[in-house]
Design a protein around this motif. Structure first.
Motif, PDB file in Angstrom:
ATOM      1  N   MET A   1      -0.668 -66.681 -42.514  1.00  0.00           N
ATOM      2  CA  MET A   1       0.390 -67.014 -40.532  1.00  0.00           C
ATOM      3  C   MET A   1       0.536 -68.931 -41.388  1.00  0.00           C
TER       4      MET A   1
ATOM      5  N   GLU B   1       1.126 -62.169 -40.029  1.00  0.00           N
ATOM      6  CA  GLU B   1       0.590 -61.143 -39.077  1.00  0.00           C
ATOM      7  C   GLU B   1      -0.971 -61.645 -38.572  1.00  0.00           C
ATOM      8  N   GLY B   2      -1.328 -60.995 -37.294  1.00  0.00           N
ATOM      9  CA  GLY B   2      -2.149 -61.924 -36.544  1.00  0.00           C
ATOM     10  C   GLY B   2      -1.817 -62.860 -35.624  1.00  0.00           C
ATOM     11  N   ILE B   3      -0.376 -63.491 -35.068  1.00  0.00           N
ATOM     12  CA  ILE B   3       0.034 -63.516 -34.199  1.00  0.00           C
ATOM     13  C   ILE B   3      -0.390 -63.002 -32.898  1.00  0.00           C
TER      14      ILE B   3
ATOM     15  N   VAL C   1      -3.332 -65.333 -31.389  1.00  0.00           N
ATOM     16  CA  VAL C   1      -2.984 -66.852 -32.040  1.00  0.00           C
ATOM     17  C   VAL C   1      -2.502 -67.563 -30.070  1.00  0.00           C
TER      18      VAL C   1
ATOM     19  N   SER D   1       6.794 -59.723 -36.556  1.00  0.00           N
ATOM     20  CA  SER D   1       5.677 -60.753 -37.084  1.00  0.00           C
ATOM     21  C   SER D   1       6.270 -62.344 -37.011  1.00  0.00           C
TER      22      SER D   1
ATOM     23  N   MET E   1      -4.279 -71.415 -34.201  1.00  0.00           N
ATOM     24  CA  MET E   1      -4.835 -71.082 -35.176  1.00  0.00           C
ATOM     25  C   MET E   1      -5.587 -71.033 -35.393  1.00  0.00           C
ATOM     26  N   THR E   2      -6.208 -71.769 -35.512  1.00  0.00           N
ATOM     27  CA  THR E   2      -7.559 -72.210 -36.436  1.00  0.00           C
ATOM     28  C   THR E   2      -8.303 -71.420 -35.444  1.00  0.00           C
TER      29      THR E   2
ATOM     30  N   ALA F   1      -8.212 -69.031 -33.711  1.00  0.00           N
ATOM     31  CA  ALA F   1      -7.777 -67.044 -33.547  1.00  0.00           C
ATOM     32  C   ALA F   1      -7.975 -66.735 -34.711  1.00  0.00           C
ATOM     33  N   LEU F   2      -7.882 -67.732 -35.753  1.00  0.00           N
ATOM     34  CA  LEU F   2      -8.037 -67.057 -37.420  1.00  0.00           C
ATOM     35  C   LEU F   2      -9.272 -67.458 -38.108  1.00  0.00           C
TER      36      LEU F   2
END
Length: 167
Positions: free
Chosen positions: A1, A100-102, A105, A141, A163-164, A166-167
């Motif tokens: 991301m 991916e993974g937004i 976040v 995405s 972001m930090t 959630a990922l």
């Protein structure tokens, strides 16, 4: 991301004047090649020019700054007396969140139902106590987040922190 600032965005708001809504919408169709965006929606003219709904008979128009530095003036000469048009470029900071993974976040950042948003959806929300717009770009995405330029540092920090986390 990835998270990146997008400084190459010219912005102008368009608001239909009283008794000129139909004429303003006609100009929007000519400009976009499609109808004016409905509530909660964005319309894409191409990969770099788009508009999104901001309120009743109000829209934000976006285009590349390099080729549209005078966007508001261009729109004024096109819409005439049907609309009130204001320059917005320097009022908003634009951040592009890609990959991916937004969803997790954004779930940490705001209350919009990001999982239900499809390409072309736009939402007004609050992120880190700041009024922002979130637009689901193509591909799905990709998100574009517009927030007040005066608080761009705080908004950037909030997105990075989410972001930090959630990922």
């Amino acid at each position: 991301m990835t998270l990146s600032e997008n400084p190459d965005l010219a912005l102008a708001s368009v608001t239909a004047r009283a008794d000129h809504t139909t004429a303003c919408r006609t100009h929007m169709i000519a400009l976009l090649g499609s109808d004016a965006p409905a509530p909660g929606k964005a319309s894409f003219k191409n990969d770099s020019e788009f508009a999104f709904w901001t309120g009743p008979d109000q829209w934000m128009i976006a285009a590349p700054f390099k080729t549209h530095e005078d966007l508001a003036a261009r729109l004024k000469s096109r819409f005439f007396e049907t609309s009130s048009i204001t320059e917005q470029t320097d009022a908003w900071a634009c951040f592009d969140l890609r990959g991916e993974g937004i969803e997790p976040v954004m779930e940490l950042l705001c209350t919009i139902n990001i999982r239900a948003m499809q390409t072309g959806d736009a939402a007004r929300t609050v992120i880190h106590h700041l009024g922002c717009f979130v637009i689901r770009m193509a591909p799905a995405s990709n998100l574009r987040i517009l927030g007040p330029r005066a608080s761009a540092g705080s908004l950037h920090h909030a997105i990075l922190t989410a972001m930090t986390s959630a990922l």
